[in-house]
Structure formats: structure tokens, C-alpha cells
Enzyme design. Structure first.
Site, short mmCIF file in Angstrom:
data_model
loop_
_atom_site.label_atom_id
_atom_site.label_comp_id
_atom_site.label_asym_id
_atom_site.label_seq_id
_atom_site.Cartn_x
_atom_site.Cartn_y
_atom_site.Cartn_z
N LYS A 28 70.32 16.22 61.46
CA LYS A 28 71.45 16.36 60.55
C LYS A 28 72.69 15.75 61.18
O LYS A 28 72.94 15.94 62.36
CB LYS A 28 71.70 17.85 60.27
CG LYS A 28 72.89 18.18 59.38
CD LYS A 28 74.20 18.53 60.08
CE LYS A 28 74.18 19.23 61.36
NZ LYS A 28 75.56 19.38 61.96
N ASP A 148 73.88 25.84 58.47
CA ASP A 148 73.33 24.52 58.16
C ASP A 148 71.92 24.57 57.61
O ASP A 148 71.40 23.55 57.14
CB ASP A 148 73.31 23.65 59.43
CG ASP A 148 74.69 23.19 59.87
OD1 ASP A 148 75.64 23.31 59.06
OD2 ASP A 148 74.81 22.73 61.01
#
Length: 285
Positions: A28, A148
Site C-alpha cells: 500500500k 488501513d
């Protein structure tokens, strides 16, 4: 699960004891990260543009009498508590029938601004989705594991608001863009970086597409991270000399990224990085 998630629509259960599932935990990156305010609960209100690289950690799951986790790879030694690992927690929060023996090949550095643990948890969610389907409240379960994690379950470009768990789709005109990740091999915990943020709200995300938001955006955690790990500055300076059209720190650091027009530019840039730094070349999903 939302139809637009891109995840497999139909469960694919284990077929016999020999079958295994494999998932990549995509790295990410935050193409933009705007911190808006400190909340009374100690968290921070933020706006971010999530993006994902087509490479990362690798997870494999096989049927077993009970759940287990084995970790190896370049950064496997940094995870010295397998029972406290977010992969084990993700398994524990999802119904998945019989036990799973999970192997985690850890290619992404830990405490690096790449959502490595969250990406690993997201990969577990996708494996469970394929084998048994996810419960209707999967998003809430993912959010309890980490801010996240919901975005990492989807592993597609999107806007995150709140603490990062409130996701909004965005036209992704950056898919396939060559990207280079660089880390000076210095772990940097998230908490101290947020604590060092100066508290100034510099404004909201702007733009209608992923490219527009990324180009107009910034990372409000870059300055506080630099104050804690000055080596990030050397990474940014070096990357900015390689011809990319966007260079920025990801998340709370210390990983930085550069976006390029061609894979050849990216590969030349990667070859020019000091050998002591960790690098990963790929493309945005």
C-alpha cells in the site's frame, strides 16, 4: 461485499486436503495524505489517496487440523510474535471452517509506511472470501484490526477519510503506472510521527481522478517523519534526480516512492539507488 470491490464473487472452497490458496499482499502507498485534525479520542482525522503496487508479501493457506502461522523471508525475523501477528488476528476474526496452515513470505519491510501488516490481513480476507465468502460486516471486522485494513482488503485505488476506514471510489487513471519504492532500511513507528505533526490543517484533497488528486496532494507526515529519520531526506533527493513525475513519502515513512512514465525509467532509477537501501519496482494496480 460491494460488487465494485473486484474480489471473486463466488466462494471457492477447499477441494480435498491437498488444495491450497495463494494471495499477494499488495504493498500500500499513500499517493497523498492530508492530516486535518487531532481527535479527542487520540486518533487523527485525515484524507488519503490509497494506491497499491502489484507486488508485496506472499501468503499461502492449506487445510490443517488447527490454525497456524509460519513466517519467513527477508523481513520475517522482524515478526517475532506469530500469535500477535495481524495475520493470526485476521484469521481469528473471520469464520473459515476448518483450520488453516498459513505461510507468510515477508518481502515488505516492517514499520515502513507500506501497510505491510494491513496488506497481509487484507490478503487473508481475500482468501477467506474465495473459500467461504465474507460475512456482511467484513468492513467493520477489518477496521477493528487497523485503519488501513479495509482499503487493503480491496487493494484498489480509493479515497480514505476519517481514520482511513471510510472508503470512497475514485476514477483510477493511474493503473499500470511504473513505480519505485525505496526505504533506507530504518523502521519508523507510526505513533511518534503523528505525535510530531504540527497540528496545522493545510486543506483537503483536490481533484476528480487519482492522477489529479496525487499531483495536487501532499503528505503532511513527511516533515515530522524527516525530523525523526533525516535519512528520508536523502532518499527523496536521490529519487527526485531520476526523472519521475511524482516523488513523495508514503504513509508515516520511511518508504518513499517515485512514479515514472515508462518501466525503463523506473528500472534505471532502481539500478541507481545505493545498494544499502531496500527497493521494489512495480506498477500501480
Amino acid at each position: 461485499m460491494q460488487e465494485a470491490s473486484g474480489l471473486a464473487p463466488a466462494p471457492l472452497p477447499f477441494q480435498g486436503r491437498a488444495m491450497s490458496l495463494r494471495e499477494t499482499a499488495y504493498a500500500k502507498i499513500n499517493l497523498a495524505l492530508h492530516v486535518r485534525r487531532r481527535r479527542d479520542d487520540g486518533y487523527h482525522e485525515l484524507e488519503t489517496l490509497f494506491a497499491f503496487v502489484d507486488a508485496g508479501d506472499e501468503l499461502t493457506a492449506k487445510p490443517a487440523p488447527a490454525d497456524s502461522l509460519r513466517v519467513f523471508g527477508e523481513f520475517g525475523g522482524a515478526l517475532d510474535d506469530p500469535f500477535g501477528n495481524i495475520v493470526a488476528k485476521a484469521l481469528g476474526t473471520l469464520p473459515h471452517g476448518e483450520g488453516w496452515a498459513v505461510t507468510l513470505e515477508k518481502h515488505l519491510p516492517v514499520a515502513a509506511g507500506l501497510g505491510g501488516g494491513s496488506a497481509d490481513a487484507g490478503a487473508v480476507f481475500r482468501m477467506v472470501e474465495r473459500s467461504h465468502g465474507l460475512p456482511a460486516d467484513w468492513h467493520a471486522r477489518a477496521a477493528r484490526l487497523g485503519a488501513d485494513v479495509p482499503a487493503c482488503v480491496e487493494s484498489a485505488a480509493c479515497i480514505g477519510r476519517g481514520t482511513g476506514t471510510e472508503l470512497e471510489p475514485i476514477p483510477n487513471d493511474l493503473a499500470g503506472t511504473p513505480v519505485l519504492l525505496v526505504n533506507p532500511r530504518i523502521p519508523l513507528a507510526t505513533g511518534p510521527v503523528f505525535k510530531a505533526w504540527d497540528g496545522v490543517d493545510r486543506g483537503a484533497l483536490e481533484g476528480a481522478t487519482a492522477r489529479e488528486v496525487a499531483f495536487a496532494g501532499r503528505n503532511d507526515l513527511e516533515a515530522p517523519a524527516l525530523s525523526l529519520v533525516p535519512e528520508i531526506g536523502a532518499v527523496l533527493v536521490t529519487l527526485r534526480q531520476t526523472g519521475g513525475w511524482l516523488t513523495r513519502m508514503s504513509g508515516s515513512g520511511a518508504t518513499c516512492f517515485a512514479l515514472y512514465d515508462t518501466p525503463e525509467q523506473r528500472d534505471l532509477a532502481q539500478a541507481a539507488m545505493p545498494p544499502s537501501w531496500w527497493t521494489l519496482g512495480g506498477a500501480l494496480r
